[in-house]
Design an enzyme around this catalytic site. Structure first.
Site, short mmCIF file in Angstrom:
data_model
loop_
_atom_site.label_atom_id
_atom_site.label_comp_id
_atom_site.label_asym_id
_atom_site.label_seq_id
_atom_site.Cartn_x
_atom_site.Cartn_y
_atom_site.Cartn_z
N CYS A 192 0.83 -1.21 0.00
CA CYS A 192 0.00 0.00 0.00
C CYS A 192 0.86 1.26 0.00
CB CYS A 192 -0.93 -0.02 1.21
SG CYS A 192 -2.17 -1.30 1.05
N SER A 470 -1.52 0.80 13.00
CA SER A 470 -1.12 0.63 11.62
C SER A 470 -0.21 1.78 11.24
CB SER A 470 -2.39 0.70 10.79
OG SER A 470 -2.14 1.31 9.54
C1 LIG Z 1 -2.94 -2.15 6.48
C2 LIG Z 1 -1.58 -1.48 6.66
C3 LIG Z 1 -1.57 -0.13 6.01
O1 LIG Z 1 -0.60 -2.32 6.08
C4 LIG Z 1 -1.24 -1.40 8.13
O2 LIG Z 1 -1.42 -2.67 8.71
C5 LIG Z 1 0.17 -0.94 8.46
O3 LIG Z 1 0.72 -1.49 9.43
O4 LIG Z 1 0.68 -0.02 7.82
MG LIG Z 2 0.28 -3.48 9.63
#
Ligand SMILES: CC(C)(O)[C@@H](O)C(=O)O
Ligand SMILES: [Mg+2]
Length: 555
Positions: A192, A470
């Site tokens: 992401c 996260s």
């Molecule tokens: C879903 C994500 C963005 O991967 C989050 O779990 C993170 O730790 O950054």
């Molecule tokens: Mg994560």
């Protein structure tokens, strides 16, 4: 060679018989056996493309005179596991990955390994194994996803959708807008696209010296990323020949440099937890408080989503991690440039010539977002052993905040309460019994923190937890509070309405209670009972240690 113990001598005729059945030839028997530690899985966009990516590595190993043997680890998609009991398995999966890589490497006596991680727990899991084994290793990640775009070109990412849920719940956006966010935020494979945990860790590996330059920012499935895979497959042969091992690369100086980068780029708070765990496996007892020393000297140069509007493609275009490291080097003198890296060259080789090509994306130190780093460790009578906050994601008005405790005994209870409109403003949301042992599994609190932001409460409430966040979390959110509630840390003593003071400049988190009152409240609590029926998680609760030590399993 290590692999001689399965392929040389008459007594290993049976072993060779089996190897021949896998396609190993007579000529191969005199070559180094190299593991390709892949993490291809269909359910994670950061890993869905790794089958063909792994083949590039294998072909390069063979072309460079090695014999490749690929095996796979698991990979949890945190974004899919988020907000329900599945997230309890995310952090524990890191330990399963570390142990399974150790198992495969030891059982088959491979001479070296090329590790192909990408998302959240896979990187630290593989890095922990590499430090534990201390066998030549090089990492090449699958690469970030491009940012999504709305029909009129506005950049989107997964956090846009998570915060969209809170905005929809509070009537700020309609169902059509939420559907548009869902359909456009994640345009293709890759990790992401913000400075979330995956990309933070993939960037830190450049500073650590365990991955090649631009490992953290070159997008997935680009020629640049695929060339990196081919180079990694060739370089592992040099590392094996010269016996350059991870602990020779990931020294205390290397961890200091990685955390200095973390401060400059405003990485995910999970980098603290995972950095401590990897250092532990490298035999380095890295003190949490050392991060505040680094933070006080390193400017915050780069604000990437969720802390700003940029994405990994912008950081890459602006010069990438080498350019950030060079600006930190020039402005602080802290970076140890004459350290060996997996490229076979010193860090200096990639860093010194790197230029900032867009100083809106990567600011120069004389125009930094802040003179101190994007992460901080807080201490106080609520966090005697520390708590972690992404200061780069906290608005100025919330850096000093006093509020009354609004307590939830689990993430699920908190999410339901927040979405039901229970918060009015002026509260410190306390989510406890979500620590490594208490949860168990130290869940990420992206759903509650995104709901708070999406409902427009980000400047009105703070949130503290013994769980974690996260990399997509932003706002006045303090996590990893140690000791955790399940270990009878002071967070377990809190009662509804207690007054809590947060002061990020002072790095402090306190409740207005005397030590005696806290002690009195703790002794009246019943013994903690693990809150899971999962056999694996019950075992995990017996061995997991506190977040301030990286939540590693007891040795
Ligand atoms: C879903 C994500 C963005 O991967 C989050 O779990 C993170 O730790 O950054
Ligand atoms: Mg994560």
């Amino acid at each position: 060679m290590r692999s001689d113990s399965i392929k040389v001598g008459y007594e290993h005729a049976p072993h060779r018989a089996l190897l021949r059945a896998t396609g190993v030839t007579n000529a191969d028997m005199s070559k180094p056996f190299i593991a390709v530690v892949n993490s291809y899985v269909d359910v994670v966009p950061g890993h869905v493309h790794l089958q063909e990516f792994g083949k590039l590595v294998k072909d390069a190993i063979r072309a460079a005179g090695g014999v490749p043997f690929e095996f796979n680890t698991i990979a949890v998609d945190d974004g899919i596991a988020m907000g329900h009991a599945g997230m309890k398995f995310s952090l524990p999966s890191r330990e399963l990955i570390a142990d399974s890589v150790e198992t495969m490497m030891e059982a088959h006596r491979f001479d070296g390994m090329v590790c192909i991680p990408n998302c959240d727990k896979v990187i630290p899991g593989m890095l922990m194994a590499a430090m534990r084994l201390d066998i030549p290793a090089i990492f090449v990640s699958g690469g970030p996803m491009a940012a999504g775009r709305t029909p009129d070109g506005e950049a989107l990412d997964l956090i846009s959708v998570y915060e969209g849920v809170g905005a929809y719940q509070s009537g700020k956006i309609d169902a059509d807008r939420l559907k548009m966010l869902e359909e456009n935020a994640c345009p293709a494979c890759g990790s992401c696209s913000g400075m979330f945990t995956a990309n933070s860790m993939n960037c830190l590996m450049e500073a650590l010296g365990m991955a090649l330059p631009y490992n953290g920012t070159a997008l997935a499935k680009t020629a640049e990323r695929e060339d990196m895979a081919k180079r990694a497959g060739a370089l592992i042969m040099d590392l094996v020949e010269k016996q350059i091992t991870p602990r020779m690369i990931a020294t205390l100086d290397a961890f200091d440099d990685a955390f200095a980068l973390d401060m400059a780029m405003g990485g995910s708070t999970n980098t603290v937890l995972h950095g401590m765990a990897v250092a532990h496996e490298a035999g380095i007892d890295y003190p949490l408080a050392r991060l505040n020393e680094i933070s006080s000297k390193v400017p915050h140069l780069c604000k990437v989503s969720p802390s700003g509007k940029w994405h990994m493609e912008d950081v890459h275009r602006a010069g990438g991690i080498p350019a950030i490291l060079n600006e930190v080097h020039k402005s602080t003198g802290l970076i140890h440039l004459d350290r060996i890296t997996v490229s076979g060259k010193n860090l200096r080789e990639a860093v010194e010539k790197a230029e900032i090509k867009d100083d809106d994306v990567i600011r120069r130190a004389n125009n930094a977002h802040s003179a101190s780093g994007g992460l901080a460790i807080v201490f106080g009578n609520l966090a005697p052993n520390g708590g972690v906050v992404k200061t780069g994601g906290v608005s100025p008005s919330m850096r000093k905040f006093t509020g009354t405790a609004h307590i939830y005994e689990s993430q699920d209870e908190a999410l339901a309460g927040i979405l039901a409109g229970q918060l009015k403003g002026g509260e410190v949301v306390v989510i406890r019994y979500e620590g490594p042992r208490g949860g168990p599994g130290m869940q990420e609190m992206l759903s509650p923190t995104s709901a708070i932001m999406g409902m427009g409460l980000g400047e009105k409430v703070a949130l503290i937890t013994d769980g974690r966040f996260s990399g997509g979390t932003r706002g006045a959110c303090i996590g990893h509070i140690s000791p955790e509630a399940a270990a009878r840390g002071p967070i377990a003593a809190l009662k509804e309405g207690d007054v809590i003071d947060i002061d990020l400049e002072a790095r402090s988190l306190n409740v207005r209670l005397s030590d005696e009152e806290i002690r009195q409240r703790l002794v009246t609590l019943p013994p903690f009972e693990p809150r899971t029926q999962s056999k694996w998680l019950r075992r995990y609760t017996h061995f997991v240690t506190s977040a301030d030590h990286g939540a590693v399993l007891e040795d």
